[in-house]
Enzyme design. Structure first.
Site, PDB file in Angstrom:
ATOM      1  N   GLU A 109       2.814 -10.342   1.449  1.00 48.57           N
ATOM      2  CA  GLU A 109       3.092  -8.781   1.210  1.00 48.57           C
ATOM      3  C   GLU A 109       4.666  -8.542   1.284  1.00 48.57           C
ATOM      4  O   GLU A 109       5.295  -9.482   1.693  1.00 48.57           O
ATOM      5  CB  GLU A 109       2.228  -8.028   2.209  1.00 48.57           C
ATOM      6  CG  GLU A 109       2.386  -6.446   1.612  1.00 48.57           C
ATOM      7  CD  GLU A 109       1.201  -5.801   2.411  1.00 48.57           C
ATOM      8  OE1 GLU A 109       0.082  -6.088   2.732  1.00 48.57           O
ATOM      9  OE2 GLU A 109       1.293  -4.302   1.985  1.00 48.57           O
TER      10      GLU A 109
ATOM     11  N   HIS B 103       2.280  -9.102  -2.861  1.00 48.90           N
ATOM     12  CA  HIS B 103       1.394  -7.993  -2.912  1.00 48.90           C
ATOM     13  C   HIS B 103       2.144  -6.782  -2.953  1.00 48.90           C
ATOM     14  O   HIS B 103       2.463  -6.167  -1.963  1.00 48.90           O
ATOM     15  CB  HIS B 103       0.366  -8.287  -1.621  1.00 48.90           C
ATOM     16  CG  HIS B 103      -0.680  -7.237  -1.593  1.00 48.90           C
ATOM     17  ND1 HIS B 103      -2.032  -7.676  -2.175  1.00 48.90           N
ATOM     18  CD2 HIS B 103      -0.887  -6.262  -1.016  1.00 48.90           C
ATOM     19  CE1 HIS B 103      -2.839  -6.692  -1.899  1.00 48.90           C
ATOM     20  NE2 HIS B 103      -2.130  -5.658  -1.063  1.00 48.90           N
TER      21      HIS B 103
ATOM     22  N   ASP C  44       0.891  -1.183  -0.110  1.00 48.53           N
ATOM     23  CA  ASP C  44      -0.225  -0.080   0.122  1.00 48.53           C
ATOM     24  C   ASP C  44       0.964   1.523   0.081  1.00 48.53           C
ATOM     25  O   ASP C  44       2.143   1.267   0.011  1.00 48.53           O
ATOM     26  CB  ASP C  44      -0.958   0.035   1.344  1.00 48.53           C
ATOM     27  CG  ASP C  44      -0.147   0.235   2.535  1.00 48.53           C
ATOM     28  OD1 ASP C  44       0.733  -0.900   2.832  1.00 48.53           O
ATOM     29  OD2 ASP C  44      -0.218   0.812   3.416  1.00 48.53           O
TER      30      ASP C  44
ATOM     31  N   ASP D 298       2.372 -18.066  -3.023  1.00 47.59           N
ATOM     32  CA  ASP D 298       3.027 -16.984  -3.939  1.00 47.59           C
ATOM     33  C   ASP D 298       2.013 -16.213  -4.863  1.00 47.59           C
ATOM     34  O   ASP D 298       1.902 -16.447  -6.058  1.00 47.59           O
ATOM     35  CB  ASP D 298       3.985 -17.268  -4.565  1.00 47.59           C
ATOM     36  CG  ASP D 298       4.735 -16.294  -5.276  1.00 47.59           C
ATOM     37  OD1 ASP D 298       4.823 -15.018  -4.917  1.00 47.59           O
ATOM     38  OD2 ASP D 298       5.533 -16.379  -6.216  1.00 47.59           O
TER      39      ASP D 298
HETATM   40  O1  9MR Z   1       3.117  -6.108   9.888  1.00 49.21           O
HETATM   41  C1  9MR Z   1       1.965  -5.831  10.185  1.00 49.21           C
HETATM   42  C2  9MR Z   1       1.470  -7.159  11.050  1.00 49.21           C
HETATM   43  O2  9MR Z   1       2.253  -7.117  12.081  1.00 49.21           O
HETATM   44  C3  9MR Z   1       0.019  -6.877  11.278  1.00 49.21           C
HETATM   45  O3  9MR Z   1      -0.296  -8.100  11.955  1.00 49.21           O
HETATM   46  C4  9MR Z   1      -0.844  -6.804  10.171  1.00 49.21           C
HETATM   47  C5  9MR Z   1      -2.249  -6.383  10.431  1.00 49.21           C
HETATM   48  O4  9MR Z   1      -2.537  -5.490  11.227  1.00 49.21           O
HETATM   49  O5  9MR Z   1      -0.356  -5.364   9.615  1.00 49.21           O
HETATM   50  C6  9MR Z   1       0.782  -5.482   9.085  1.00 49.21           C
HETATM   51  O6  9MR Z   1       1.155  -4.304   8.421  1.00 49.21           O
HETATM   52  C7  9MR Z   1       0.822  -4.078   7.269  1.00 49.21           C
HETATM   53  C8  9MR Z   1       0.297  -2.603   7.665  1.00 49.21           C
HETATM   54  O7  9MR Z   1      -0.873  -2.661   8.418  1.00 49.21           O
HETATM   55  C9  9MR Z   1       0.032  -2.024   6.318  1.00 49.21           C
HETATM   56  N1  9MR Z   1       0.872  -1.860   5.268  1.00 49.21           N
HETATM   57  C10 9MR Z   1       1.353  -3.218   4.971  1.00 49.21           C
HETATM   58  C11 9MR Z   1       1.858  -3.857   6.262  1.00 49.21           C
HETATM   59  C12 9MR Z   1       2.435  -5.196   6.109  1.00 49.21           C
HETATM   60  O8  9MR Z   1       1.577  -6.608   5.502  1.00 49.21           O
END
Ligand code: 9MR
Length: 648
Positions: free
Chosen positions: A627, A570, A238, A618
């Site tokens: 991601e 992602h 994102d 994947d």
């Molecule tokens: O890395 C984050 C993980 O620890 C959390 O469980 C998750 C859900 O809240 O979010 C991950 O971080 C994401 C962030 O919220 C938005 N950008 C992408 C991040 C990686 O997936």
């Protein structure tokens, strides 16, 4: 037409997944068709069928007895190795999935098929993380450099790998290049990334509504104004920019440089001026610090200005008002960009990183260093004045939440960095008086040495390694917390048939588990730097084996490294799986990795019932397992540099 948001935290929607364009068969680097997981499943190639004869390869995707409920995954050869390779002088181990319980014969062959070594495997029983029955093999005695080695067991050949002294140099710079690729507010120049990856600046002043140069802060009692919070790195797939996650990432980039000032055998040159693919090369400052400054400047812009409510604190985050679709190239984002309330955690991230930047930039730009220190001090003071402004876990519309209600670790980290830079007693007292001080389990949690939500370890690692005003006794005490934690992670690695220094409570692999593996490796590597003990270094190398293919899925989680690498992570621009005109993730991009929680609709559907270390696919829509983000590539860069240094 981009897909609308793919995930619950992004909004909703199974339906959107179903509307995803069909993907083409993936090509390997030579352009050959490569069977995708989906294609293999469709062809009915359950792993047992792929890897049939003799006793080898009775792979299951879960614990015995539960096989019927487990998803069927294409895991290729049952013989698992590090698909990149093994340093000439280091442990060389692998794992074979088999139903046999008696030792088997392994044979190592070179690229011409000539037998170079052989031996017997060691039965290891059922691997808890995967439910696979496994045996291990060890060819550490072989130290003839070469490419294209393979290990064969029961007629099944591993993926090829190298033995050599310079296997990790390119990963070191590719893992760092990730950050330039993901810069916000600047054109990504083909000179540094090539045509396919070049793109216009995102969220700069030419963007819709002035992009991040005029982000809106509209929060009752907090703000009703616009701020220039341009620059920095996009967080992940994102386009959000989060101080909490930016903090740990920039700290680890700076630490990978700071490590070279003290660690025996560490080489600063590959991080130095003119060595990385950044526009600032040639300015007299080490390139890795130039990259860090891009983020540091953004973090400082996130500080609430003088004269406003909560002055000195940092806004927790800024991102799109609503989740955007995938793909969306950054410059095509039409959503308003909004600031979210200041938080104590973000403020302390700013204090810690600005304090670290102050000491590292001092030799290169004293004015900048001075400004960083002023910001660090004012942020610390603001956090002390507002110690309990917590970001909510539920604030996840248009951006991730990064909620955190325990800031004892952030206070510990910021106090440590301010102390190391200034030597002042106020900060010394703050970390010495912390309930975390001296407690290895609290400083370095079992699941992950450090993480965005648990940053005390960043302070402890620096107190243990960066020269400062600590007494000998204080320093020895901090060092022993590092080695105590490292002993714990080393024992995880030694007990695991795949050598992974990761054993989360309840065997639950978490979101971003690969970064947790890496952060445990950072603690191990620091313990090795401090003590020279092989045990720690071996566990780091075994962790590398796991990440690069020596794992239950036979998957290399780093794009461009290994035969079976992740290449559909992602990401809104590197979205080749959805639009063939867009590039794949750049070389050196780390996938988040197995996540037992299956927190996205695609993973839920495809991986239901998976064993923890096998909850990964994947696919670009599998955002909770696949991601990519700055705080995962940062420890990859740190560790690649460490491993590259071992090869000298
Ligand atoms: O890395 C984050 C993980 O620890 C959390 O469980 C998750 C859900 O809240 O979010 C991950 O971080 C994401 C962030 O919220 C938005 N950008 C992408 C991040 C990686 O997936």
């Amino acid at each position: 037409m981009p897909l609308r948001c793919p995930c619950p935290r992004f909004g909703s929607a199974d339906a959107l997944i179903h509307s995803a364009p069909r993907t083409r068969p993936a090509l390997d680097r030579t352009g050959r068709r490569r069977r995708t997981l989906g294609a293999a499943v469709a062809a009915g190639l359950a792993l047992g069928a792929l890897a049939a004869p003799a006793a080898v390869a009775a792979d299951h995707t879960g614990p015995r007895g539960a096989g019927a409920d487990r998803p069927t995954l294409d895991t290729g050869s049952p013989v698992r190795v590090n698909q990149v390779g093994y340093p000439t002088h280091g442990a060389k181990k692998g794992t074979v999935v088999t139903s046999a319980t008696k030792p088997l014969t392994w044979t190592l062959r070179d690229a011409d098929g000539v037998k170079r070594a052989s031996g017997r495997t060691t039965p290891a029983g059922i691997d808890r993380s995967s439910g696979q029955n496994v045996q291990t093999f060890d060819f550490s005695e072989v130290s003839t450099p070469g490419k294209g080695y393979t290990v064969t067991i029961g007629g099944k050949k591993s993926e090829p790998f190298a033995i050599g002294d310079n296997l990790y140099g390119s990963l070191r710079s590719d893992a760092l290049a990730y950050f330039y690729h993901n810069r916000s507010g600047i054109k990504i120049d083909k000179k540094f990334v090539g045509d396919a990856y070049a793109r216009p600046a995102g969220h700069d002043k030419k963007a819709a509504r002035g992009g991040d140069t005029r982000a809106r802060c509209s929060l009752k009692g907090v703000c009703d104004y616009r701020r220039d919070v341009s620059g920095g790195w996009y967080d992940a797939g994102d386009h959000g920019k989060y101080v909490v996650n930016g903090g740990i990432s920039v700290a680890q980039l700076m630490s990978s440089y700071e490590r070279t000032l003290t660690a025996p055998g560490a080489d600063a040159a590959p991080l130095g001026d003119g060595r990385l693919r950044v526009p600032e090369r040639g300015n007299g400052t080490p390139d890795v610090l130039d990259e860090a400054r891009w983020e540091m400047d953004f973090l400082m812009r996130m500080q609430v200005p003088e004269g406003r409510p909560f002055a000195g604190m940092a806004f927790h985050k800024m991102h799109d008002k609503q989740w955007t679709g995938i793909p969306t190239r950054p410059d095509r984002d039409e959503q308003p960009r909004v600031l979210r309330p200041p938080s104590t955690a973000a403020t302390l991230n700013l204090a810690a990183t600005a304090a670290q930047a102050a000491r590292l930039f001092q030799p290169y730009d004293a004015e900048y260093a001075k400004r960083c220190l002023e910001v660090a001090r004012s942020a610390w003071a603001a956090a002390k004045a507002h110690p309990d402004k917590f970001a909510s876990d539920r604030d996840s519309v248009g951006g991730g939440a990064y909620g955190d209600r325990d800031v004892r670790d952030e206070f510990y980290w910021a106090a440590s960095e301010l102390f190391l830079t200034t030597g002042e007693n106020t900060y010394r007292k703050a970390f010495l008086g912390s309930p975390l001080h001296g407690d290895a389990d609290a400083l370095f949690p079992r699941v992950s040495g450090v993480s965005w939500a648990s940053v005390a370890g960043l302070g402890a690692l620096d107190l243990a390694t960066v020269p400062g005003n600590l007494t000998g006794e204080q320093r020895a005490a901090v060092r022993s917390t590092v080695t105590e934690a490292a002993d714990r992670y080393a024992s995880f690695s030694e007990k695991s048939a795949y050598g992974v220094p990761y054993a989360p409570k309840g065997n639950r692999y978490e979101w971003g588990s690969n970064s947790q593996v890496l952060n445990n490796m950072v603690v191990l590597a620091t313990a090795h730097d401090l003590t020279g003990k092989d045990r720690y270094r071996d566990a780091v190398l075994r962790g590398m084996d796991y990440l690069l293919g020596g794992n239950p899925l036979n998957q290399s989680y780093v794009t461009g490294y290994g035969e079976r690498d992740s290449r559909n992570q992602h990401h809104r621009f590197w979205a080749h799986q959805l639009d063939r005109k867009l590039p794949r993730p750049a070389r050196g991009s780390l996938a988040g990795g197995p996540n037992s929680g299956l927190e996205d609709p695609l993973s839920k559907k495809k991986l239901k019932g998976c064993a923890p270390a096998m909850c990964y696919t994947d696919d670009i829509m599998a955002f909770s397992t696949n991601e990519i983000t700055i705080n995962w590539n940062a420890p990859l860069a740190w560790i690649s540099a460490y491993v590259d240094d071992q090869e000298r």
